[in-house]
Design a protein around this motif. Structure first.
Motif, PDB file in Angstrom:
ATOM      1  N   SER A 198      14.052  29.571 -21.949  1.00 33.06           N
ATOM      2  CA  SER A 198      12.657  29.609 -21.518  1.00 33.06           C
ATOM      3  C   SER A 198      12.538  29.049 -20.107  1.00 33.06           C
ATOM      4  O   SER A 198      13.504  28.532 -19.541  1.00 33.06           O
ATOM      5  CB  SER A 198      11.782  28.796 -22.480  1.00 33.06           C
ATOM      6  N   CYS A 199      11.353  29.159 -19.532  1.00 35.67           N
ATOM      7  CA  CYS A 199      11.104  28.582 -18.209  1.00 35.67           C
ATOM      8  C   CYS A 199       9.724  27.955 -18.184  1.00 35.67           C
ATOM      9  O   CYS A 199       8.887  28.231 -19.048  1.00 35.67           O
ATOM     10  CB  CYS A 199      11.256  29.631 -17.109  1.00 35.67           C
ATOM     11  N   LEU A 246      17.380  33.751 -14.232  1.00 40.07           N
ATOM     12  CA  LEU A 246      17.528  33.561 -15.681  1.00 40.07           C
ATOM     13  C   LEU A 246      17.764  34.890 -16.385  1.00 40.07           C
ATOM     14  O   LEU A 246      18.594  35.000 -17.297  1.00 40.07           O
ATOM     15  CB  LEU A 246      16.284  32.874 -16.246  1.00 40.07           C
ATOM     16  N   PHE A 247      17.033  35.936 -15.995  1.00 40.22           N
ATOM     17  CA  PHE A 247      17.221  37.253 -16.602  1.00 40.22           C
ATOM     18  C   PHE A 247      18.635  37.756 -16.346  1.00 40.22           C
ATOM     19  O   PHE A 247      19.276  38.325 -17.227  1.00 40.22           O
ATOM     20  CB  PHE A 247      16.191  38.247 -16.054  1.00 40.22           C
ATOM     21  N   LEU A 281      18.761  38.721 -20.293  1.00 40.91           N
ATOM     22  CA  LEU A 281      17.588  38.630 -21.152  1.00 40.91           C
ATOM     23  C   LEU A 281      16.804  39.935 -21.216  1.00 40.91           C
ATOM     24  O   LEU A 281      16.810  40.736 -20.282  1.00 40.91           O
ATOM     25  CB  LEU A 281      16.654  37.525 -20.628  1.00 40.91           C
ATOM     26  N   ARG A 282      16.116  40.106 -22.321  1.00 37.47           N
ATOM     27  CA  ARG A 282      15.165  41.207 -22.480  1.00 37.47           C
ATOM     28  C   ARG A 282      13.739  40.692 -22.365  1.00 37.47           C
ATOM     29  O   ARG A 282      12.816  41.431 -22.047  1.00 37.47           O
ATOM     30  CB  ARG A 282      15.365  41.886 -23.839  1.00 37.47           C
ATOM     31  N   SER A 283      13.564  39.407 -22.653  1.00 38.23           N
ATOM     32  CA  SER A 283      12.270  38.756 -22.483  1.00 38.23           C
ATOM     33  C   SER A 283      12.506  37.269 -22.274  1.00 38.23           C
ATOM     34  O   SER A 283      13.533  36.722 -22.690  1.00 38.23           O
ATOM     35  CB  SER A 283      11.371  38.986 -23.707  1.00 38.23           C
ATOM     36  N   LEU A 284      11.547  36.623 -21.608  1.00 35.66           N
ATOM     37  CA  LEU A 284      11.684  35.208 -21.276  1.00 35.66           C
ATOM     38  C   LEU A 284      10.390  34.469 -21.622  1.00 35.66           C
ATOM     39  O   LEU A 284       9.356  34.681 -20.985  1.00 35.66           O
ATOM     40  CB  LEU A 284      11.975  35.053 -19.780  1.00 35.66           C
ATOM     41  N   HIS A 343       8.434  40.016 -19.690  1.00 34.47           N
ATOM     42  CA  HIS A 343       9.312  41.068 -20.187  1.00 34.47           C
ATOM     43  C   HIS A 343      10.188  41.604 -19.051  1.00 34.47           C
ATOM     44  O   HIS A 343       9.803  41.553 -17.877  1.00 34.47           O
ATOM     45  CB  HIS A 343       8.498  42.211 -20.804  1.00 34.47           C
ATOM     46  N   ALA A 344      11.327  42.139 -19.416  1.00 37.09           N
ATOM     47  CA  ALA A 344      12.293  42.614 -18.420  1.00 37.09           C
ATOM     48  C   ALA A 344      11.689  43.658 -17.489  1.00 37.09           C
ATOM     49  O   ALA A 344      11.954  43.666 -16.287  1.00 37.09           O
ATOM     50  CB  ALA A 344      13.533  43.171 -19.125  1.00 37.09           C
ATOM     51  N   GLU A 345      10.855  44.532 -18.026  1.00 33.70           N
ATOM     52  CA  GLU A 345      10.290  45.604 -17.194  1.00 33.70           C
ATOM     53  C   GLU A 345       9.383  45.042 -16.088  1.00 33.70           C
ATOM     54  O   GLU A 345       9.258  45.643 -15.024  1.00 33.70           O
ATOM     55  CB  GLU A 345       9.521  46.605 -18.057  1.00 33.70           C
TER      56      GLU A 345
END
Length: 424
Positions: free
Chosen positions: A376-377, A389-390, A395-398, A412-414
Motif C-alpha cells: 500500500s501507499c 511500487l507498481f 501490481l494490478r492495484s494499489l 488501478h493499473a490502468e
C-alpha cells in the motif's frame, strides 16, 4: 429485364443518367438518390430527377426506383409511374448531398474516412413482380471511388476498366456510421449508431481526436452517457474541455456521474472553479460527495489519483459474499482484480485475487484462500513513488491508506498507464 438483377453500379455511374418516359422520349436525368431511413435504410427509395425542358418548368421531382425499368437506352418510366413532389427533402438521406465527400466512421478500422463514392446493386424485388430495387452495398473510401468521379463523363466501360485495376477500399453499408454537421438532420442520419457503443472507449477517443469541432460535437453528443464517460476518460484534458464546451452543466453532470470518481475529480480539477461548481451542483448528492472528497487532494499525489471504486469486505466474509459483491458492483468491473478484506477499523487484513474465487467453494472463508502480498501507499505519496511500487511489485492495484492505516481508496493499473501515456 431479369438480366439486370444483381448488376452492380454506383452513385457516380448513375448521376446524370438519362430517364425516358413510357413513350421513350426524354423525361429527365438523375439528380439525387433519396433514401428513407425510417422505412428502409438499406435501399434507395427513389431518384430525384432534373426534368427535361418544358416539363413542370424543370423543377425536381421524385420517382420511386420500383417505377423504373432498365431499357436499352437507359432508365425508363413505367406507364403506371407516379411522380412525387419533394415537399420535404430533409425527410430523406440524400446520397450525393449527405454522403459524398463527407466524413464517416469506419467502425471496423476504428478511424475516420471520407466517402468518395457509393456502390449500388440492382436487385429483384421480393414481391414476386418483375420490379427492381436498388440496394446500397458499400461506400468507397479509397482511390478507386475518387478515380470514378474524376473520370465521370467518359464511357462506363472505360471507367470500369481503369478503376478495376485499383484495389478496392470499401466499408459495407451495414457498418457505416455517419457524422452529421446539421443538427436538424442528425436523427435521420443515425442509421447504425448503436455500433459505436460496442467499440472500445480508446478507439472512440481516437476518432474524436481526428474530427473537426462540429463533427466531434455531433458524435460525442450522440453517445449515451456511459459510453461518453468512458471516452472522456481516454482523452487528454485539453480535448476533454473541447468536448464539453458547448454542453450545459446538467448534460455534463450526467456524464461525470458515469465516470470513475478519481477520473471525474481529475477532469473537474482542469476546469474553472465556476464551471466545476456548476457541474457538481447538478450531480446526485452521493456521487457529488465522493468526487468532492477527491478534489481536495493534489492531482500528482496518490490521493489525487485514487478511486473509491473498489470491492472490500469484512474479514469474516465468504466466497459467496464476494461473488454477490462483484455482482452488485456499479463501477467498471473489468478493473477489479482483488477483493480487499478489512477489519472493524477499516484497516487492510487481506488481499484476495478475484481469480481465486473460481476454484473455491461458495461457503469457504475468504481469509482462508491464498492471498496476495499487501502493498500500500500513503495519501501523500507522489506519482513517481506510485509508479515505482507498481513496477517493483508487478501490481494490478494499489491500496491507498491514511495516517491511521485505514483504507482511503485504490489506484488501478490502468490509471497509472493512462497517466504515463498522457505525460509522453
Amino acid at each position: 429485364m431479369t438480366k439486370h438483377a444483381n448488376e452492380r453500379t454506383s452513385v457516380s455511374a448513375l448521376m446524370g443518367a438519362k430517364v425516358n418516359g413510357p413513350d421513350g422520349r426524354a423525361f429527365g436525368s438523375v439528380r439525387e438518390f433519396a433514401v428513407s431511413p425510417s422505412d428502409d435504410a438499406a435501399h434507395v427509395f427513389g431518384f430525384i430527377l432534373r426534368l427535361a425542358t418544358g416539363k413542370k418548368n424543370g423543377q425536381p421531382s421524385l420517382i420511386r426506383v420500383s417505377d423504373l425499368v432498365q431499357g436499352g437506352d437507359g432508365l425508363q418510366l413505367r406507364a403506371s409511374a407516379e411522380m412525387q413532389e419533394m415537399a420535404d427533402a430533409e425527410a430523406y438521406l440524400l446520397l450525393e448531398r449527405d454522403l459524398l465527400d463527407q466524413q464517416i466512421i469506419d467502425v471496423n478500422g476504428h478511424k475516420v474516412v471520407r466517402v468518395n463514392d457509393v456502390d449500388l446493386i440492382w436487385e429483384a424485388c421480393l414481391d414476386g413482380t418483375d420490379r427492381l430495387s436498388l440496394r446500397i452495398a458499400e461506400v468507397e473510401v479509397g482511390v478507386r471511388g475518387a478515380i470514378r468521379r474524376l473520370l465521370k463523363g467518359l464511357p462506363h466501360g472505360t471507367i470500369d476498366n481503369l478503376s478495376c485495376r485499383i484495389p478496392a477500399s470499401v466499408i459495407p453499408w451495414d457498418f457505416v456510421d455517419l457524422i452529421d454537421r446539421d443538427p436538424s438532420r442528425r436523427v435521420k442520419l443515425k442509421i447504425e449508431q448503436n455500433r459505436l457503443s460496442k467499440m472500445h472507449p480508446s478507439d472512440i477517443a481516437d476518432i474524436l481526436e481526428e474530427l473537426g469541432p462540429a463533427e466531434r460535437h455531433a458524435l460525442f453528443t450522440s453517445l449515451d452517457e456511459e459510453v461518453a464517460a468512458e471516452a472522456l476518460e481516454e482523452v487528454d484534458p485539453k480535448m476533454q474541455k473541447a468536448l464539453i464546451e458547448d454542453l450545459d452543466s446538467e448534460q455534463v453532470a450526467g456524464i461525470v456521474e458515469e465516470m470513475d470518481p478519481g477520473a471525474a475529480a481529475d477532469f473537474l480539477s482542469e476546469l474553472s472553479d465556476e464551471r466545476s461548481e456548476a457541474i457538481l451542483e447538478e450531480m446526485d448528492p452521493e456521487e457529488r460527495h465522493e468526487v468532492e472528497e477527491l478534489l481536495e487532494f493534489s492531482g500528482d499525489s496518490a490521493a489525487g489519483r485514487m478511486t473509491t471504486d473498489y470491492v472490500s469486505l469484512p474479514e469474516v466474509a465468504t466466497v459467496s459474499d464476494a461473488v454477490n459483491a462483484l455482482r452488485d458492483f456499479e463501477g467498471d468491473i473489468e478493473v477489479i482484480t482483488d477483493i480487499i478484506l478489512l477489519d472493524d477499523d477499516q484497516k487492510i487484513r487481506g488481499l484476495i485475487p478475484v481469480v481465486r474465487l473460481l476454484f473455491a467453494e461458495p461457503g469457504a472463508a475468504l481469509s482462508a484462500l491464498p492471498q496476495g502480498h499487501i502493498v500500500s501507499c500513503r495519501l501523500d505519496a507522489n506519482g513517481k513513488k506510485v509508479a515505482e511500487l507498481f513496477d517493483k511489485y508487478n501490481l494490478r492495484s494499489l491500496p491507498v491508506v491514511d495516517d491511521d492505516k485505514r483504507l482511503a481508496g485504490v489506484i488501478h493499473a490502468e490509471q497509472v498507464i493512462a497517466n504515463l501515456r498522457h505525460k509522453h
